[in-house]
Scaffold this motif. Structure first.
Motif, PDB file in Angstrom:
ATOM      1  N   UNK A 164       0.827  -1.202   0.000  1.00 40.76           N
ATOM      2  CA  UNK A 164       0.000   0.000   0.000  1.00 40.76           C
ATOM      3  C   UNK A 164       0.865   1.256   0.000  1.00 40.76           C
ATOM      4  N   UNK A 165       1.915   1.265   0.793  1.00 40.93           N
ATOM      5  CA  UNK A 165       2.787   2.439   0.833  1.00 40.93           C
ATOM      6  C   UNK A 165       3.366   2.733  -0.548  1.00 40.93           C
ATOM      7  N   UNK A 166       3.838   1.710  -1.214  1.00 45.84           N
ATOM      8  CA  UNK A 166       4.457   1.909  -2.523  1.00 45.84           C
ATOM      9  C   UNK A 166       3.442   2.299  -3.583  1.00 45.84           C
ATOM     10  N   UNK A 167       2.223   1.783  -3.477  1.00 40.94           N
ATOM     11  CA  UNK A 167       1.162   2.167  -4.410  1.00 40.94           C
ATOM     12  C   UNK A 167       0.781   3.633  -4.247  1.00 40.94           C
ATOM     13  N   UNK A 168       1.054   4.190  -3.083  1.00 45.82           N
ATOM     14  CA  UNK A 168       0.781   5.609  -2.830  1.00 45.82           C
ATOM     15  C   UNK A 168       2.052   6.449  -2.950  1.00 45.82           C
ATOM     16  N   UNK A 169       3.024   5.923  -3.663  1.00 43.80           N
ATOM     17  CA  UNK A 169       4.258   6.657  -4.000  1.00 43.80           C
ATOM     18  C   UNK A 169       5.068   7.084  -2.783  1.00 43.80           C
ATOM     19  N   UNK A 170       4.965   6.300  -1.712  1.00 41.53           N
ATOM     20  CA  UNK A 170       5.835   6.539  -0.556  1.00 41.53           C
ATOM     21  C   UNK A 170       7.043   5.619  -0.673  1.00 41.53           C
ATOM     22  N   UNK A 171       8.219   6.212  -0.608  1.00 43.28           N
ATOM     23  CA  UNK A 171       9.448   5.441  -0.778  1.00 43.28           C
ATOM     24  C   UNK A 171       9.814   4.738   0.524  1.00 43.28           C
ATOM     25  N   UNK A 172      10.171   3.456   0.383  1.00 47.08           N
ATOM     26  CA  UNK A 172      10.659   2.667   1.525  1.00 47.08           C
ATOM     27  C   UNK A 172      12.095   2.264   1.222  1.00 47.08           C
TER      28      UNK A 172
END
Length: 332
Positions: A254-262
């Motif tokens: 979900x984080x990556x689908x919302x363009x949040x970089x991990x």
């Protein structure tokens, strides 16, 4: 198998065929649950490795049981990792395992009842949800060893990880990287959730971060992690310690689908060091449970109980350790 060689185990067949130990057990018992193609592949590997089926029928006919029954959950990848260790440990003790699964349509009581019909010498239960009183009643019938859960009753043996310490290690790692706004996605009512949640709170308090304590309702599955991630999106922390690896993968997606970089925008720590967490596209920083030690101790304790040996301490607690991979880094 030639004299002096190690006997091939179900775990060896599973590794070579690229399937789970549980699935190999299903195929070798000719039970339903495996596709024709998978069944053929497993049987071919078993023949090539010269796997010899267990001697269950002979033992039951003679009135002797060297069977250890294991109840596990099909929804828990970590249980499959534990099964691999348990098969190796049982083989060294001259015992065989017989498995009984908890599935969405087969509850824990049914899984245990099936093993009692198999006349097992002892039971090893992976993260059971049954009340302590039920486990104690079961232990009156035969030796019971519980793994990955604390059970405070003198009739039940326990082998588990120090889960409170595990979350403290996760928080310590994140604080060392410079994080302060660290959230925890908990396991709801799942086994060990309370200990891990308390470990998180204790570590945050120890680091003087009480004002940043934030516990997000979660669970043990990928969908639970995904749901928790959506709750974080409006005000994301800089780091999250998640109840287990499976939930962490849902959160990562979900984080990556919302363009949040991990880990650039958010660092993520899982728990268990499940085999899939090591895959290159996941590369999850996680808290590892010592599978080999836990499996060895659980089987040894079961065998000791079968033999009537006196054991001074019924609970054995194993130290966890951090495994640092690619999902954690300094905050921006």
């Amino acid at each position: 198998m030639r004299t002096g060689e190690r006997r091939t185990t179900l775990a060896d067949v599973a590794a070579e065929a690229g399937v789970s130990v549980a699935l190999v057990s299903i195929v070798m018992r000719a039970a339903p649950g495996a596709s024709a193609a998978t069944r053929q592949r497993v049987l071919e590997v078993a023949r090539r490795l010269d796997y010899q089926p267990d001697s269950r029928a002979r033992l039951l006919r003679s009135g002797e049981s060297r069977l250890l029954g294991v109840v596990f959950g099909v929804r828990h990848p970590f249980h499959d990792d534990l099964l691999t260790g348990l098969y190796d440990a049982a083989d060294k003790q001259g015992y065989e395992l017989t498995l009984s699964a908890v599935t969405p349509r087969r509850d824990e009581r049914t899984a245990i009842a099936g093993l009692l019909q198999d006349r097992c010498a002892a039971l090893i239960l992976l993260g059971p949800l049954a009340p302590t009183a039920e486990l104690a009643t079961l232990a009156d019938r035969l030796p019971v060893v519980v793994m990955t859960r604390a059970v405070r009753h003198r009739a039940v043996d326990v082998v588990r990880t120090d889960d409170s310490r595990g979350l403290q290690l996760a928080v310590d790692h994140l604080v060392e990287l410079g994080h302060r706004r660290i959230a925890h996605v908990d396991g709801a009512r799942w086994v060990a959730s309370a200990d891990r949640r308390q470990g998180y709170r204790d570590a945050m308090r120890r680091h003087g971060l009480d004002e940043f304590v934030r516990v997000i309702p979660g669970g043990s599955g990928e969908e639970d992690g995904a749901r928790a991630a959506r709750l974080l999106l409006d005000d994301p922390p800089t780091a999250v310690a998640v109840f287990n690896d499976l939930a962490a993968t849902g959160l990562l997606d979900v984080l990556r689908r919302h363009d949040l970089d991990v880990p650039g925008d958010i660092s993520v720590v899982g728990y268990d060091d499940s085999s899939f967490s090591r895959l290159a596209h996941i590369d999850l920083t996680t808290v590892a449970q010592d599978i080999d030690t836990m499996a060895t101790l659980a089987v040894s304790r079961a065998v000791e109980r079968v033999a009537g040996a006196h054991v001074a301490h019924r609970e054995t607690v194993i130290a966890p350790r951090m495994v640092i991979r690619g999902t954690t880094g300094p905050p921006r």
